[in-house]
Design a protein around this motif. Structure first.
Motif, short mmCIF file in Angstrom:
data_model
loop_
_atom_site.label_atom_id
_atom_site.label_comp_id
_atom_site.label_asym_id
_atom_site.label_seq_id
_atom_site.Cartn_x
_atom_site.Cartn_y
_atom_site.Cartn_z
N SER A 162 -47.05 40.72 -119.78
CA SER A 162 -47.47 39.92 -120.97
C SER A 162 -47.68 39.88 -121.59
CB SER A 162 -49.05 39.77 -120.34
OG SER A 162 -50.12 38.90 -120.64
N LEU A 163 -48.33 38.81 -122.71
CA LEU A 163 -48.31 39.47 -123.98
C LEU A 163 -50.29 39.39 -124.41
CD1 LEU A 163 -45.24 37.70 -126.18
CD2 LEU A 163 -45.51 39.97 -125.39
N ASN A 164 -50.74 38.70 -123.61
CA ASN A 164 -52.01 38.91 -123.91
C ASN A 164 -53.23 40.19 -123.67
OD1 ASN A 164 -55.37 39.09 -122.19
ND2 ASN A 164 -54.88 36.88 -122.83
N SER A 165 -53.23 40.42 -124.79
CA SER A 165 -54.43 41.91 -125.45
C SER A 165 -54.59 42.82 -124.22
CB SER A 165 -55.08 41.93 -127.04
OG SER A 165 -55.42 43.01 -126.66
N ARG A 166 -55.83 42.15 -123.61
CA ARG A 166 -57.00 42.58 -122.32
C ARG A 166 -55.38 42.94 -121.15
NH1 ARG A 166 -61.57 44.24 -120.25
NH2 ARG A 166 -61.57 43.28 -117.69
N LYS A 167 -55.17 42.10 -120.73
CA LYS A 167 -53.90 41.64 -119.87
C LYS A 167 -53.10 43.01 -119.74
CE LYS A 167 -54.09 37.41 -117.71
NZ LYS A 167 -53.37 36.13 -117.31
N LYS A 168 -52.27 43.09 -121.15
CA LYS A 168 -51.23 44.50 -121.40
C LYS A 168 -52.35 45.50 -121.49
CE LYS A 168 -48.86 45.30 -125.77
NZ LYS A 168 -47.56 45.40 -125.47
N ALA A 169 -53.82 45.70 -121.95
CA ALA A 169 -54.28 47.57 -121.69
C ALA A 169 -53.99 47.40 -119.99
CB ALA A 169 -55.56 46.59 -122.20
N MET A 170 -54.02 45.53 -119.04
CA MET A 170 -54.09 46.47 -117.37
C MET A 170 -53.11 46.43 -117.24
SD MET A 170 -56.63 42.98 -116.87
CE MET A 170 -56.42 43.19 -114.78
N GLY A 171 -51.33 47.08 -117.98
CA GLY A 171 -50.59 46.63 -117.06
C GLY A 171 -49.98 47.74 -117.08
N GLU A 172 -50.85 48.36 -119.31
CA GLU A 172 -50.52 49.92 -119.15
C GLU A 172 -51.27 51.16 -118.76
OE1 GLU A 172 -48.32 50.84 -121.13
OE2 GLU A 172 -47.49 48.72 -121.78
N ALA A 173 -52.49 50.52 -118.41
CA ALA A 173 -53.46 51.19 -117.30
C ALA A 173 -52.67 51.89 -115.79
CB ALA A 173 -54.50 50.64 -117.23
N LEU A 174 -51.91 49.76 -115.07
CA LEU A 174 -51.64 50.20 -113.65
C LEU A 174 -50.31 51.31 -114.07
CD1 LEU A 174 -51.02 48.77 -111.32
CD2 LEU A 174 -49.69 47.47 -112.85
N LEU A 175 -49.29 50.95 -115.57
CA LEU A 175 -47.57 52.12 -115.27
C LEU A 175 -48.44 53.14 -115.21
CD1 LEU A 175 -45.55 49.63 -118.11
CD2 LEU A 175 -45.46 50.26 -115.89
N ALA A 176 -49.41 53.15 -115.99
CA ALA A 176 -49.33 55.46 -116.10
C ALA A 176 -50.43 55.53 -114.43
CB ALA A 176 -51.39 55.17 -116.74
N LYS A 177 -51.23 54.61 -114.05
CA LYS A 177 -51.59 55.08 -112.35
C LYS A 177 -50.39 55.88 -111.48
CE LYS A 177 -55.99 53.10 -112.57
NZ LYS A 177 -56.67 54.63 -111.43
N LEU A 178 -48.79 54.59 -111.96
CA LEU A 178 -48.29 54.47 -110.96
C LEU A 178 -47.21 55.86 -111.13
CD1 LEU A 178 -47.17 50.77 -110.24
CD2 LEU A 178 -48.02 52.85 -108.48
N ILE A 179 -47.22 55.84 -112.59
CA ILE A 179 -46.33 56.78 -112.68
C ILE A 179 -46.47 58.35 -113.07
CG2 ILE A 179 -45.71 58.39 -115.01
CD1 ILE A 179 -45.37 55.46 -116.86
N ARG A 180 -48.29 58.45 -112.53
CA ARG A 180 -48.54 59.59 -112.62
C ARG A 180 -48.76 59.43 -110.57
NH1 ARG A 180 -52.79 59.34 -115.06
NH2 ARG A 180 -53.94 58.25 -113.31
N HIS A 181 -48.57 58.22 -110.37
CA HIS A 181 -48.24 58.95 -108.69
C HIS A 181 -46.80 59.20 -108.10
CE1 HIS A 181 -49.03 57.29 -104.48
NE2 HIS A 181 -47.25 56.84 -104.88
#
Length: 372
Positions: A64-83
């Motif tokens: 997504s290019l939507n700012s909020r969804k982009k923020a959610m996507g980055e947060a999700l990626l950070a969680k999964l990478i750490r996992h």
């Protein structure tokens, strides 16, 4: 409407359809990632539990290019990478990322289904990420690769995601790398990335996978074609597909020619010598040898620490690729550029300005406005 107006309208239509909407809203960076967002947490737990619907939602977020969804996507990626990092530290085996590229009509999708079915039968879980070309006229994509993977799409151990290229060069989308991370977080141990039908210089996928395979049809060219620089230089294996029926003699000749060409090229790694194999997606002939070759490559790279080092280098490459894409979006949507665009395009078409000088004028005004 005169010829110049028609050319301008056509060029502008192609630019609008090929370019994604400007994604210059980075407000989420200063506000922080949404680690505690309940929607992000729900998708995260769904993905690590192996829920396909959650994985699909996660990929949609990172695309997504939507700012909020982009923020959610980055947060999700950070969680999964750490996992994933925690799992690898606890002894979990490395996943295997394989990129498959080649000219249109080489049979990549059919070959992926044949290979994917073999792997699921052997107990692997397979994620397939395909990239479909977008129209320069309408911006749309057919997303038809899945129709060539009918059996694999019904397999409970496989996940297939199709994405439009949005006219990005290199054969992949901007977010294919992030989609790979999400698939690994969902427990898929083999990730197959199929690019759009590409030429000799579109090799972006090689910077996001462990092994890069070039798929060619029989009679794809003589030995001189194999010697040309570009995609052949980064290939870890060359796969001659459609090696069956009347095409079998041509496939044997192609295998010999590409084998000869590879001998004259500088090796990418001292640990591995690229090989050329013949396979048939229809009869599955050669699939056992292909997977054996891929597995050997994977194990060699793991044993020598090259796989880990390669993935670390790839992270830096994609950081700069993202920066490049974002800057290009910012430039194209900047008021100083949009204000002069039509006039400069017309002067270029009229022959009053060279394309290079017109581009320099835009860049000069753009950087000048940044200093004010």
């Amino acid at each position: 409407m005169n010829k110049i107006d028609r050319l301008l309208n056509s060029a502008n239509r192609m630019l609008r359809n090929c370019a994604s909407k400007p994604s210059s809203d980075w407000s989420y960076v200063s506000s922080g990632l949404l680690h505690n967002d309940p929607h992000v947490s729900k998708i995260f737990h769904g993905i690590i539990s192996g829920e396909r619907a959650a994985l699909a939602k996660g990929i949609t977020l990172v695309e997504s290019l939507n700012s909020r969804k982009k923020a959610m996507g980055e947060a999700l990626l950070a969680k999964l990478i750490r996992h994933q990092r925690d799992l690898e530290a606890a002894g979990k085996k490395y996943t295997f990322r394989i990129g498959l590229s080649g000219a249109p009509g080489a049979g990549k999708s059919t070959m992926i289904e044949s290979l994917g079915m073999k792997l699921t039968e052997e107990g692997h879980s397979v994620a397939v990420l395909t990239v479909d070309p977008s129209s320069v006229s309408t911006g749309g994509s057919i997303l038809g690769d899945k129709t060539r993977m009918f059996k694999l799409s019904q397999n409970s151990k496989a996940f297939i995601r199709q994405s439009p290229s949005k006219c990005n060069l290199g054969g992949v989308t901007r977010n294919t790398n992030e989609s790979i991370s999400l698939c690994e977080g969902a427990g898929y141990d083999v990730i197959l990335v199929e690019t759009v039908g590409v030429g000799q210089s579109e090799i972006a996928v090689s910077d996001m996978v462990d092994m890069f395979c070039m798929v060619v049809p029989p009679a794809a060219g003589d030995e001189l074609q194999g010697l040309k620089k570009g995609i052949m230089e980064v290939a870890d294996a060359v796969i001659v597909n459609k090696a069956d029926g009347d095409l079998l003699p041509a496939a044997r000749r192609a295998q010999a020619e590409y084998t000869s060409a590879l001998k004259l090229m500088r090796k990418k790694s001292e640990l591995w010598t690229p090989q050329v194999l013949r396979v048939s997606s229809m009869t599955t002939e050669g699939m056992d040898k292909l997977w054996s070759l891929m597995s050997s490559y994977h194990q060699v790279m793991i044993d020598n620490g090259e796989l880990s080092a390669k993935r670390e280098r790839q992270k830096v490459v994609w950081m700069w690729n993202h920066a490049h894409d974002q800057l290009l979006d910012l430039f194209q949507s900047h008021p100083s550029v949009t204000r002069q665009r039509s006039d400069l395009e017309r002067q270029v078409l009229n022959g009053h300005l060279s394309p290079g000088f017109a581009a320099d004028l835009l860049l000069n005004d753009f950087f000048g406005s940044q200093k004010k």
